[in-house]
Design an enzyme around this catalytic site. Structure first.
Site: not given
Ligand code: NAP
Length: 310
Positions: A89, A125
């Site tokens: 993205k 999004d």
């Molecule tokens: P990402 O860029 O990898 O971000 C992950 C986030 O989670 C970061 O803020 C990270 O913190 C945090 N995190 C990871 N492990 C953690 C832990 N053990 N404790 C606390 N915080 C933790 O992932 P993303 O693409 O944003 O996706 C995040 C979620 O949103 C996923 O579950 C995805 O399926 C969902 N999502 C849903 C949609 C939808 O349309 N419904 C769209 C997009 C994403 P740090 O910065 O400290 O690493």
């Protein structure tokens, strides 16, 4: 000729003419790595059929090393547009010719329109999340005091920018790596310099993922949104302790697991209203459809296809 479920970067770059040869011709795709899990083809193809549009939507499995090359090959392969998912993205923002204001602010593009040989980038999004909140809770983000968990990730950033652009009543950015939340708060601060004052508390703050900080902020919040990657697996630790949830708090989990997440189970146990990320997924897709075809998306057909797919 049966249309495959998935194509490679090599297919697009070396044999662009094959896409027009299918019936209906393949003219849209989600580009990702991995991409086999993407639900988008199911509900986008349902939308195309429902609207009588002679086009098919597929998956393109593209590694980061070939992403820019694939983007530039879309026009020659006859594509109308594409969606972009993990991990492309941010690269998509750099790769398009023009990006709208929200995509620029959120630092990423998830929807591309092919316009001649130019690529226009959008991000649906955050607007998708906003529509989902309205649909699930009959409330607008702008009226809500939001605690956003995982503000440092891709989805978290998109949601934070949406909250800021809608001038939500209050925004608390929570992230495990606090520095990311602080940097984002500094970036979004100009959106909160308005006449809408909330008294003694700041309208925009960044806090660490610590129980006491969370407890204090959740006491003054209307909704908590989980945008961390926690909760995708049943074995994941709880995103926040169940003891922090109260009946008046709305809970939105961007995760969209089939069986419902632990966070939503904990919310239901205290009588709090909750919803999972299916609405956000559906609405970001519907908004992309509207951008490609400049007409309302057949939302109910898309919803039915998405639920059947799960
Ligand atoms: P990402 O860029 O990898 O971000 C992950 C986030 O989670 C970061 O803020 C990270 O913190 C945090 N995190 C990871 N492990 C953690 C832990 N053990 N404790 C606390 N915080 C933790 O992932 P993303 O693409 O944003 O996706 C995040 C979620 O949103 C996923 O579950 C995805 O399926 C969902 N999502 C849903 C949609 C939808 O349309 N419904 C769209 C997009 C994403 P740090 O910065 O400290 O690493």
């Amino acid at each position: 000729m049966v249309t495959p479920d998935i194509f490679s970067a090599e297919d697009l770059v070396s044999t662009p003419a094959i896409f027009a040869g299918f019936e209906p011709p393949v003219r849209l795709a989600v580009i990702g790595d991995p991409v086999a899990h993407s639900r988008s083809p199911g509900f986008q193809n349902a939308a195309l059929r429902a609207c009588g549009i002679r086009a098919a939507y597929t998956r393109l499995h593209v590694p980061p090393s070939r992403f820019t090359e694939v983007l530039r090959a879309l026009p020659a392969a006859g594509f109308l547009g594409a969606n972009v998912t993990i991990p492309h993205k941010a690269s998509a923002l750099a790769g398009v010719d023009v990006a709208d204001a929200y995509a620029r602010a959120s630092g990423s593009v998830n929807t591309i329109v092919v316009n001649g040989d130019k690529l226009h980038g959008f991000n649906t999004d955050g607007p998708g999340l906003s529509r989902a909140i309205r649909e699930e809770f009959s409330l607008d983000l702008r009226d809500l005091r939001v605690v956003l968990l995982g503000a440092g990730g891709g989805a978290g950033r998109a949601i934070a920018v949406q909250c800021a652009m809608e001038r939500c009543a209050r925004l608390v950015l929570v992230n495990r790596t606090l520095e990311k939340a602080r940097l984002l708060a500094a970036e979004l601060a100009p959106y909160f310099l308005s006449e809408r004052l909330s008294g003694a508390v700041d309208r925009l703050v960044a806090i660490p993922f610590e129980e006491e900080d969370l407890r204090r902020e959740l006491e003054n919040a209307d909704i908590v949104i989980n945008a961390t990657s926690l909760g995708m697996k049943r074995s994941d630790a709880p995103v926040i302790p169940a003891s922090l949830l109260t009946p008046n708090l709305l809970v939105y989990d961007a995760v969209y697991t089939r069986g419902g997440s632990r966070l939503l189970e904990d919310a239901a146990a205290v009588g709090a209203r909750g919803a999972n990320g299916l609405g956000m997924l559906l609405h970001q897709g519907a908004l992309a459809f509207e951008i490609w075809f400049n007409r309302p998306a057949p939302l109910e057909e898309m919803r039915r296809a998405l639920l059947a797919d799960l």
